[in-house]
Design a protein around this motif. Structure first.
Motif, PDB file in Angstrom:
ATOM      1  N   LYS A 114      40.074  21.542  11.092  1.00  0.00           N
ATOM      2  CA  LYS A 114      40.447  21.368  12.493  1.00  0.00           C
ATOM      3  C   LYS A 114      39.417  20.532  13.249  1.00  0.00           C
ATOM      4  CE  LYS A 114      43.578  22.822  15.562  1.00  0.00           C
ATOM      5  NZ  LYS A 114      45.031  22.694  15.418  1.00  0.00           N
ATOM      6  N   GLY A 115      38.270  20.266  12.622  1.00  0.00           N
ATOM      7  CA  GLY A 115      37.249  19.438  13.252  1.00  0.00           C
ATOM      8  C   GLY A 115      36.467  20.144  14.338  1.00  0.00           C
ATOM      9  N   LEU A 116      36.227  21.454  14.170  1.00  0.00           N
ATOM     10  CA  LEU A 116      35.554  22.253  15.186  1.00  0.00           C
ATOM     11  C   LEU A 116      34.138  22.624  14.764  1.00  0.00           C
ATOM     12  CD1 LEU A 116      38.501  24.731  15.857  1.00  0.00           C
ATOM     13  CD2 LEU A 116      38.012  22.597  17.069  1.00  0.00           C
ATOM     14  N   GLU A 158      29.939  37.543  26.892  1.00  0.00           N
ATOM     15  CA  GLU A 158      30.421  36.702  27.995  1.00  0.00           C
ATOM     16  C   GLU A 158      29.358  35.697  28.444  1.00  0.00           C
ATOM     17  OE1 GLU A 158      33.585  38.054  31.143  1.00  0.00           O
ATOM     18  OE2 GLU A 158      32.029  39.593  30.945  1.00  0.00           O
ATOM     19  N   ASP A 159      28.110  36.080  28.352  1.00  0.00           N
ATOM     20  CA  ASP A 159      27.023  35.203  28.794  1.00  0.00           C
ATOM     21  C   ASP A 159      26.920  33.931  27.959  1.00  0.00           C
ATOM     22  OD1 ASP A 159      26.346  37.030  30.739  1.00  0.00           O
ATOM     23  OD2 ASP A 159      24.690  37.929  29.596  1.00  0.00           O
ATOM     24  N   VAL A 160      27.446  33.957  26.723  1.00  0.00           N
ATOM     25  CA  VAL A 160      27.260  32.813  25.817  1.00  0.00           C
ATOM     26  C   VAL A 160      28.574  32.155  25.397  1.00  0.00           C
ATOM     27  CG1 VAL A 160      25.067  33.670  24.933  1.00  0.00           C
ATOM     28  CG2 VAL A 160      27.184  34.362  23.799  1.00  0.00           C
ATOM     29  N   ILE A 161      29.692  32.602  25.968  1.00  0.00           N
ATOM     30  CA  ILE A 161      30.998  32.031  25.639  1.00  0.00           C
ATOM     31  C   ILE A 161      31.410  31.050  26.730  1.00  0.00           C
ATOM     32  CG2 ILE A 161      33.453  32.520  25.321  1.00  0.00           C
ATOM     33  CD1 ILE A 161      31.766  33.383  22.974  1.00  0.00           C
ATOM     34  N   THR A 162      31.620  29.809  26.347  1.00  0.00           N
ATOM     35  CA  THR A 162      32.051  28.777  27.280  1.00  0.00           C
ATOM     36  C   THR A 162      33.564  28.594  27.222  1.00  0.00           C
ATOM     37  OG1 THR A 162      31.604  27.105  25.587  1.00  0.00           O
ATOM     38  CG2 THR A 162      29.844  27.576  27.157  1.00  0.00           C
ATOM     39  N   GLU A 163      34.105  27.825  28.150  1.00  0.00           N
ATOM     40  CA  GLU A 163      35.562  27.668  28.244  1.00  0.00           C
ATOM     41  C   GLU A 163      36.156  26.919  27.059  1.00  0.00           C
ATOM     42  OE1 GLU A 163      37.801  28.984  30.368  1.00  0.00           O
ATOM     43  OE2 GLU A 163      36.064  30.170  30.968  1.00  0.00           O
ATOM     44  N   ASP A 164      35.340  26.206  26.313  1.00  0.00           N
ATOM     45  CA  ASP A 164      35.864  25.464  25.157  1.00  0.00           C
ATOM     46  C   ASP A 164      35.686  26.244  23.851  1.00  0.00           C
ATOM     47  OD1 ASP A 164      33.139  25.296  24.850  1.00  0.00           O
ATOM     48  OD2 ASP A 164      33.082  23.120  24.537  1.00  0.00           O
ATOM     49  N   GLY A 181      48.712  24.679  20.211  1.00  0.00           N
ATOM     50  CA  GLY A 181      49.464  25.637  21.015  1.00  0.00           C
ATOM     51  C   GLY A 181      48.616  26.129  22.163  1.00  0.00           C
ATOM     52  N   LYS A 182      48.669  27.435  22.438  1.00  0.00           N
ATOM     53  CA  LYS A 182      47.941  28.014  23.561  1.00  0.00           C
ATOM     54  C   LYS A 182      46.945  29.085  23.138  1.00  0.00           C
ATOM     55  CE  LYS A 182      51.773  27.275  26.826  1.00  0.00           C
ATOM     56  NZ  LYS A 182      52.691  27.948  27.787  1.00  0.00           N
ATOM     57  N   ALA A 183      46.849  29.365  21.842  1.00  0.00           N
ATOM     58  CA  ALA A 183      45.996  30.461  21.378  1.00  0.00           C
ATOM     59  C   ALA A 183      44.522  30.161  21.619  1.00  0.00           C
ATOM     60  CB  ALA A 183      46.237  30.714  19.900  1.00  0.00           C
ATOM     61  N   PHE A 197      47.241  30.933  13.112  1.00  0.00           N
ATOM     62  CA  PHE A 197      46.383  30.890  14.299  1.00  0.00           C
ATOM     63  C   PHE A 197      45.875  29.480  14.558  1.00  0.00           C
ATOM     64  CE2 PHE A 197      41.940  30.977  15.888  1.00  0.00           C
ATOM     65  CZ  PHE A 197      42.208  31.355  17.191  1.00  0.00           C
ATOM     66  N   PHE A 198      45.340  28.820  13.536  1.00  0.00           N
ATOM     67  CA  PHE A 198      44.774  27.493  13.753  1.00  0.00           C
ATOM     68  C   PHE A 198      45.833  26.458  14.123  1.00  0.00           C
ATOM     69  CE2 PHE A 198      41.093  29.415  11.791  1.00  0.00           C
ATOM     70  CZ  PHE A 198      40.057  28.838  12.507  1.00  0.00           C
ATOM     71  N   ASN A 199      47.075  26.701  13.761  1.00  0.00           N
ATOM     72  CA  ASN A 199      48.153  25.801  14.162  1.00  0.00           C
ATOM     73  C   ASN A 199      48.740  26.144  15.527  1.00  0.00           C
ATOM     74  OD1 ASN A 199      48.470  23.682  12.328  1.00  0.00           O
ATOM     75  ND2 ASN A 199      49.487  24.998  10.831  1.00  0.00           N
ATOM     76  N   THR A 200      48.236  27.201  16.148  1.00  0.00           N
ATOM     77  CA  THR A 200      48.643  27.506  17.527  1.00  0.00           C
ATOM     78  C   THR A 200      47.448  27.465  18.471  1.00  0.00           C
ATOM     79  OG1 THR A 200      48.417  29.883  17.088  1.00  0.00           O
ATOM     80  CG2 THR A 200      50.592  28.928  16.799  1.00  0.00           C
ATOM     81  N   LEU A 201      46.315  26.959  17.981  1.00  0.00           N
ATOM     82  CA  LEU A 201      45.083  26.929  18.774  1.00  0.00           C
ATOM     83  C   LEU A 201      45.183  25.913  19.903  1.00  0.00           C
ATOM     84  CD1 LEU A 201      42.238  28.258  18.676  1.00  0.00           C
ATOM     85  CD2 LEU A 201      41.475  26.242  17.413  1.00  0.00           C
ATOM     86  N   SER A 202      44.679  26.282  21.063  1.00  0.00           N
ATOM     87  CA  SER A 202      44.671  25.378  22.212  1.00  0.00           C
ATOM     88  C   SER A 202      43.833  24.138  21.919  1.00  0.00           C
ATOM     89  CB  SER A 202      44.098  26.111  23.433  1.00  0.00           C
ATOM     90  OG  SER A 202      43.827  25.202  24.482  1.00  0.00           O
ATOM     91  N   SER A 203      44.285  23.012  22.398  1.00  0.00           N
ATOM     92  CA  SER A 203      43.566  21.752  22.192  1.00  0.00           C
ATOM     93  C   SER A 203      42.247  21.722  22.959  1.00  0.00           C
ATOM     94  CB  SER A 203      44.437  20.565  22.623  1.00  0.00           C
ATOM     95  OG  SER A 203      44.784  20.676  24.001  1.00  0.00           O
ATOM     96  N   SER A 204      42.049  22.667  23.891  1.00  0.00           N
ATOM     97  CA  SER A 204      40.802  22.716  24.656  1.00  0.00           C
ATOM     98  C   SER A 204      39.669  23.370  23.871  1.00  0.00           C
ATOM     99  CB  SER A 204      41.013  23.471  25.967  1.00  0.00           C
ATOM    100  OG  SER A 204      41.299  24.843  25.733  1.00  0.00           O
ATOM    101  N   ILE A 205      39.985  24.016  22.743  1.00  0.00           N
ATOM    102  CA  ILE A 205      38.979  24.732  21.954  1.00  0.00           C
ATOM    103  C   ILE A 205      38.215  23.747  21.064  1.00  0.00           C
ATOM    104  CG2 ILE A 205      38.583  26.508  20.203  1.00  0.00           C
ATOM    105  CD1 ILE A 205      39.445  27.575  22.940  1.00  0.00           C
ATOM    106  N   LYS A 206      36.893  23.745  21.199  1.00  0.00           N
ATOM    107  CA  LYS A 206      36.025  22.868  20.412  1.00  0.00           C
ATOM    108  C   LYS A 206      35.099  23.649  19.478  1.00  0.00           C
ATOM    109  CE  LYS A 206      37.787  19.565  22.833  1.00  0.00           C
ATOM    110  NZ  LYS A 206      38.917  18.798  22.248  1.00  0.00           N
ATOM    111  N   ARG A 207      34.943  24.942  19.746  1.00  0.00           N
ATOM    112  CA  ARG A 207      34.071  25.786  18.931  1.00  0.00           C
ATOM    113  C   ARG A 207      34.737  27.125  18.674  1.00  0.00           C
ATOM    114  NH1 ARG A 207      28.490  28.928  20.599  1.00  0.00           N
ATOM    115  NH2 ARG A 207      29.707  29.304  22.477  1.00  0.00           N
ATOM    116  N   ILE A 208      34.533  27.664  17.467  1.00  0.00           N
ATOM    117  CA  ILE A 208      35.014  28.989  17.120  1.00  0.00           C
ATOM    118  C   ILE A 208      33.820  29.911  16.886  1.00  0.00           C
ATOM    119  CG2 ILE A 208      36.214  30.389  15.399  1.00  0.00           C
ATOM    120  CD1 ILE A 208      38.158  28.772  17.020  1.00  0.00           C
TER     121      ILE A 208
END
Length: 264
Positions: A127-129, A153-159, A30-32, A52-63
Motif C-alpha cells: 500500500k506504500g505506507l 492519542e498524544d502520538v496519533i496524527t490525522e494521517d 474506502g473510508k476505513a 481492510f487495506f482495500n477499504t482504507l481511507s486515502s488520507s492514511i499514510k501510516r499504520i
C-alpha cells in the motif's frame, strides 16, 4: 536498525510471486481508518487483512500496529516500543516512524520476534505506507484502557490508521479451552461476533467482562483501538469472520476463530 522478516517462508511465502497470490491486489480505497484484524499465518488471515487495506481511507499514510506479545512477558498497563527504523518484507523495506508514549518501555527483542506485527507488513508495503509498532498484552484493571488511550492519542496524527492485532477464540483441547463442548464451531462464532459487536460499538466494559478469562489474545489492543475510535468520532461495524476449520474445510475440535472490526 532493521526489523527482520523472520516469519517469511514459514507463516507466509518468501517468494514475491507466491506472496502476490496470497496478499492479492491492494489497490482500492474506502473510508476505513482503524481495525481489529487477525494475525494468523496469511493462509488463514490474508482474506480479512486484504479487505481492510482495500477499504482504507486515502488520507492514511501510516499504520500503527498494536499487538499482544506472544513470546515474552511484558508489563501490565504499559506499551512496549522499539528503536527500529525500518522493517524488512519480501517486497522491500518499510520506513518505521518512531513512536513513544509517556510510560512506554523500549525493548527491540519483543517486537523483533512478534508475528502479531509481521503479518501486516507485506500489505503495508504494497500500500506504500509507513508503520509504527506498539506491544501491550495485559491490564491490571479496566480503567487502564482510558489511561493507555490518553497516551496513544498524544502520538496519533490525522494521517494515521491503527490496527489492533488479534485472533479471536482459540478453542479445544490444544488450547485448554472448551466451554461449549466438542462441537464448539457454531457457539464460538456466535460468541466472537457478540464480543466484536460490543467492541465495535464502544461497549468496553461489557466486552471486557464477557471476554475476560477467554482466549482472545489481543483483547487489550482491541479495547484500546475501540476507545480511540470512539474519541475520534468514528463509526464501527463487525466485518468478516470465520474459523481455521472453515479455511481447512475441516471439523477439528481444536481451532482458532478470526474476526474483524472496522471503524470508518
Amino acid at each position: 536498525m532493521i526489523r527482520r522478516d523472520i516469519f517469511k517462508g514459514l507463516w507466509y511465502p518468501d517468494c514475491t510471486k507466491e506472496l502476490d497470490e496470497t496478499v492479492g491486489k491492494i489497490c482500492e480505497v474506502g473510508k476505513a481508518r482503524n481495525a481489529v484484524l487477525p494475525h494468523a499465518g496469511l493462509f488463514f488471515s490474508a482474506e480479512i487483512i486484504r479487505t481492510f487495506f482495500n477499504t482504507l481511507s486515502s488520507s492514511i499514510k501510516r499504520i500503527v500496529i498494536i499487538s499482544p506479545s506472544h513470546y515474552f512477558m511484558t508489563l501490565d498497563d504499559r506499551f512496549t516500543v522499539s528503536s527500529f527504523e525500518s522493517a524488512a518484507t519480501p517486497y522491500g523495506n518499510i520506513d518505521i516512524l518512531p513512536i513513544k508514549t509517556r510510560s512506554s518501555l523500549e525493548n527491540d527483542k519483543v517486537i523483533a520476534r512478534e508475528h502479531g506485527i509481521e503479518m501486516f507488513l507485506p500489505f503495508i508495503k504494497k500500500k506504500g505506507l509507513d508503520a509504527s509498532f506498539l506491544i501491550i498484552s495485559h491490564i491490571s484493571e479496566l480503567n487502564a484502557i482510558d489511561k493507555l488511550t490518553d497516551e496513544l492519542e498524544d502520538v496519533i496524527t490525522e494521517d494515521t490508521g491503527v490496527i489492533a492485532s488479534s485472533d479471536f477464540t482459540h478453542y479445544g483441547d490444544r488450547f485448554g479451552y472448551m466451554p461449549f463442548g466438542k462441537e464448539g464451531d457454531v457457539k464460538v462464532k456466535e460468541f466472537d461476533r457478540m464480543i466484536a459487536s460490543l467492541i465495535s460499538s464502544f461497549n468496553i466494559k461489557d466486552a471486557y467482562e464477557k471476554a475476560r478469562g477467554g482466549t482472545i489474545c489481543g483483547l487489550v489492543p482491541a479495547l484500546i483501538v475501540s476507545r480511540l475510535s470512539e474519541r475520534k468520532g468514528l463509526s464501527g461495524h463487525v466485518g468478516k469472520g470465520y474459523t481455521s476449520n472453515d479455511v481447512l474445510r475441516d471439523h477439528d475440535s481444536s481451532f482458532v476463530s478470526y474476526q474483524s472490526i472496522i471503524w470508518e
